[in-house]
Design an enzyme around this catalytic site. Structure first.
Site, PDB file in Angstrom:
ATOM      1  N   GLY A   1      41.570  33.836  39.355  1.00  0.00           N
ATOM      2  CA  GLY A   1      42.308  34.014  38.118  1.00  0.00           C
ATOM      3  C   GLY A   1      41.598  33.588  36.857  1.00  0.00           C
ATOM      4  O   GLY A   1      42.109  33.805  35.750  1.00  0.00           O
TER       5      GLY A   1
ATOM      6  N   GLU B   1      38.947  31.277  44.950  1.00  0.00           N
ATOM      7  CA  GLU B   1      38.836  32.730  45.127  1.00  0.00           C
ATOM      8  C   GLU B   1      38.549  33.462  43.815  1.00  0.00           C
ATOM      9  O   GLU B   1      39.316  34.345  43.418  1.00  0.00           O
ATOM     10  CB  GLU B   1      40.142  33.278  45.714  1.00  0.00           C
ATOM     11  CG  GLU B   1      40.596  32.621  46.998  1.00  0.00           C
ATOM     12  CD  GLU B   1      41.996  33.060  47.412  1.00  0.00           C
ATOM     13  OE1 GLU B   1      42.773  33.554  46.565  1.00  0.00           O
ATOM     14  OE2 GLU B   1      42.316  32.910  48.595  1.00  0.00           O
ATOM     15  N   PRO B   2      37.477  33.128  43.115  1.00  0.00           N
ATOM     16  CA  PRO B   2      37.208  33.821  41.858  1.00  0.00           C
ATOM     17  C   PRO B   2      36.713  35.252  42.105  1.00  0.00           C
ATOM     18  O   PRO B   2      35.915  35.482  43.021  1.00  0.00           O
ATOM     19  CB  PRO B   2      36.084  32.979  41.230  1.00  0.00           C
ATOM     20  CG  PRO B   2      35.384  32.366  42.396  1.00  0.00           C
ATOM     21  CD  PRO B   2      36.425  32.147  43.453  1.00  0.00           C
ATOM     22  N   GLY B   3      37.188  36.183  41.315  1.00  0.00           N
ATOM     23  CA  GLY B   3      36.709  37.560  41.390  1.00  0.00           C
ATOM     24  C   GLY B   3      36.119  37.954  40.056  1.00  0.00           C
ATOM     25  O   GLY B   3      34.904  38.005  39.857  1.00  0.00           O
TER      26      GLY B   3
ATOM     27  N   CYS C   1      43.305  65.224  31.959  1.00  0.00           N
ATOM     28  CA  CYS C   1      44.524  65.747  31.350  1.00  0.00           C
ATOM     29  C   CYS C   1      45.648  64.719  31.375  1.00  0.00           C
ATOM     30  O   CYS C   1      46.633  64.873  32.101  1.00  0.00           O
ATOM     31  CB  CYS C   1      44.931  67.028  32.046  1.00  0.00           C
ATOM     32  SG  CYS C   1      43.635  68.250  31.893  1.00  0.00           S
TER      33      CYS C   1
END
Ligand SMILES: *Cc1c(COP(=O)(O)O)cnc(C)c1O
Length: 419
Positions: free
Chosen positions: A240, A274-276, A343
Site C-alpha cells: 500500500g 507486501e509492497p507492489g 471507442c
C-alpha cells in the site's frame, strides 16, 4: 528515485535511449528499469534492516517474468493472488516457500497447488474459506499454514477503488470473528494458525493509517495473549505504500520505517511485507506515438497509438500520469487531452494537459506506468497487447513480445452448427 532521465534532450532509461528501443520494437511499448526495481527493493530492505522482514513483492502489480526474476535475485518473496501467479513463479524458479497467498475467492485447484508448493502461508479472508482450506489440506494429509486477514476497520485516504481496510469492503475478517476463529483453532485439524495479515489499501502516502491499523493489531494480539493464551509467529502488514505520480509527497521507505518500526517491534512477531506499487510503479514507463492532432474549435486532442486497453489507470482510477515528450521540446505550450484510438470516452491518458506543441510521429512517455499497467491490459477492440522491454545498464531485451493477430484469435472458432 528512478532511472528515466534526460541527457542531451533525449529520454534515457538507464544508459539506453528510449527512442532506440522504439526503433527496434515499435510503439506502443512498456519499458522497465532493472536498476530502479532493485533500488526500490533495497530501500525497503535497508529501512527495515533491524527486523529483517520477508519482503514479498505483490506480483499483481507487475507479473512480467523478467521483473520477477530481478526481484527474486534480490531475495524477494512474493505475494500472490492466483494459481497463475504461482505457476509463473515456478517458471522463474523462485522459492515458493517465500510466497504468501491472498485473494477473497481461492478455488480448490489454487489451494491444492499452493499446499503442494509449500507456500509460507495463506492469507485467509473468510470463515468458509478457512473451512475449505482445512478440508483440502486434510484430504492431502498436509497441514496448511494460514494468517487470518483481519479487517481493522480503519480509513485510508486513497481512491475509493483501492481502499480495503474498512468493513464496507469485501476484504478480511472483522476482529470479533477473527478472535472466535483463533480461539477455536483446535477445531481446524489441518490448519496451523501462523499469524495475522492486514492490508488497508493502496497508494497511501502517509503513515497514520498504517499506524492506526497496527495499533488495532497490537490490541488484538495482546487480547489473544493475555486472555486466550495464544501466541502467533507472523504479522504480515500488507502493501500500500504510495509513490509520486504528480505532486504527492509520499513518505520514503525510511519515513515509513521510522513510523511503524516501534509498533512492529512491540508485536515481537516475524514481519512480512507486501509492497507492489512502491517497487514497480516508478520503474516503468509506457511509450506511445502521436498519430493525429485534432482541434474541434472547443478543444484540442492529441490522438496517440496507445489506449485504455494498454493502460487503464486514468480511466479506472482517475489516475494522473505525467506525460513527457521523449525528445525534449522547448517553446510554446498548448492545453490538450491526450487520448487513445478506442471507442470509449474514457479512453484517455490526460485531460486538459499542458504540453509542448507536438506533431505526428512524436514519441511520448507516460511515466510511472510500471505498476498496474501492463497487468491490467486487455485486447479490447481486438488490439494486441504492447510488448514489455527491460533495460539493464546499456542492454535491453524484449521480456514479452507484442501480441500478433494470431495470438488474439488463438482458441477462437465458429462452432460447426453455425457454419
Ligand atoms: C494489492 C495488494 C498489495 C500491494 O499493494 P500496493 O499498493 O501495490 O503495494 C499487497 N497486499 C495485498 C493483499 C494486495 O491486495
Amino acid at each position: 528515485m528512478h532511472d528515466f532521465k534526460f541527457k542531451n534532450n533525449e529520454l534515457y532509461c538507464e544508459a539506453v535511449k528510449v527512442s532506440d528501443v522504439v526503433e527496434k520494437v515499435g510503439t506502443p511499448l512498456y519499458l522497465y528499469s532493472h536498476n530502479t526495481l532493485v533500488d526500490h527493493f533495497t530501500k525497503i530492505q535497508k529501512a527495515f534492516a533491524s527486523i529483517n522482514p520477508l519482503i514479498c513483492f505483490a506480483m499483481k502489480s507487475n507479473d512480467n517474468m523478467a521483473v520477477l526474476k530481478t526481484l527474486a535475485d534480490q531475495g524477494a518473496g512474493f505475494d500472490i493472488v492466483s494459481v497463475g501467479e504461482l505457476k509463473k513463479l515456478k517458471k522463474i524458479k523462485a522459492d515458493t516457500k517465500k510466497v504468501v497467498f491472498a485473494s477473497v475467492g481461492k478455488t480448490e485447484e489454487e489451494i491444492v497447488e499452493a499446499i503442494k508448493a509449500q507456500i509460507l502461508f495463506f492469507n485467509v479472508e473468510s470463515l468458509p474459506e478457512l473451512d475449505e482450506i482445512d478440508r483440502i489440506a486434510g484430504q492431502m494429509n498436509k497441514t496448511a499454514r494460514v494468517a487470518l486477514r483481519i479487517n481493522p476497520d480503519v480509513e485510508a485516504p486513497t481512491h475509493a477503488k483501492i481502499t480495503t481496510g474498512t468493513l464496507k469492503n469485501k476484504f478480511g475478517i472483522d476482529l470479533t470473528t477473527a478472535r472466535k476463529i483463533i480461539k477455536s483453532k483446535t477445531k481446524y485439524k489441518n490448519i496451523d494458525f501462523s499469524g495475522l495479515h492486514v492490508h488497508i489499501g493502496s497508494q497511501i502516502t502517509k503513515s497514520e493509517p498504517f499506524v492506526n491499523a497496527l495499533k488495532r493489531v497490537i490490541e488484538f494480539l495482546n487480547v489473544l495473549r493475555a486472555e486466550d493464551g495464544i501466541e502467533l509467529e507472523y504479522l504480515d502488514i500488507g502493501g500500500g505504500l504510495g509513490i509520486i505520480y504528480k505532486d504527492e509527497k509520499p513518505q520514503t521507505a525510511q519515513d515509513f520505517a521510522d513510523a511503524v518500526l516501534p509498533y512492529l517491534k512491540e508485536t515481537g512477531l516475524k514481519i512480512v511485507m507486501e509492497p507492489g506499487r512502491f517497487i514497480a510503479g516508478n520503474a516503468g514507463i509506457f511509450v506511445t506515438r502521436v498519430l493525429y492532432l485534432k482541434d474541434n474549435g472547443v478543444k484540442k486532442f492529441l490522438i496517440v497509438d496507445g489506449g485504455m486497453n494498454d493502460l487503464i489507470r486514468p480511466s479506472l482510477y482517475d489516475a494522473y500520469h505525467e506525460i513527457v515528450p521523449v525528445k525534449k521540446k522547448t517553446g510554446k505550450k498548448e492545453v490538450m487531452d491526450v487520448v487513445g484510438p478506442i471507442c470509449e470516452s474514457g479512453d484517455y491518458f490526460a485531460k486538459d494537459r499542458e504540453l509542448p506543441v507536438l506533431k505526428k510521429g512524436d514519441l511520448l512517455a507516460v511515466m510511472s506506468a510500471g505498476a498496474y499497467g501492463y497487468v491490467m491490459a486487455s485486447n479490447y477492440n481486438v488490439r494486441g497487447r504492447a510488448p514489455e522491454v527491460i533495460v539493464k545498464g546499456s542492454q535491453f531485451g524484449v521480456a514479452k513480445k507484442r501480441e500478433t493477430f494470431e495470438d488474439l484469435i488463438k482458441g477462437e472458432s465458429v462452432p460447426a452448427f453455425l457454419k
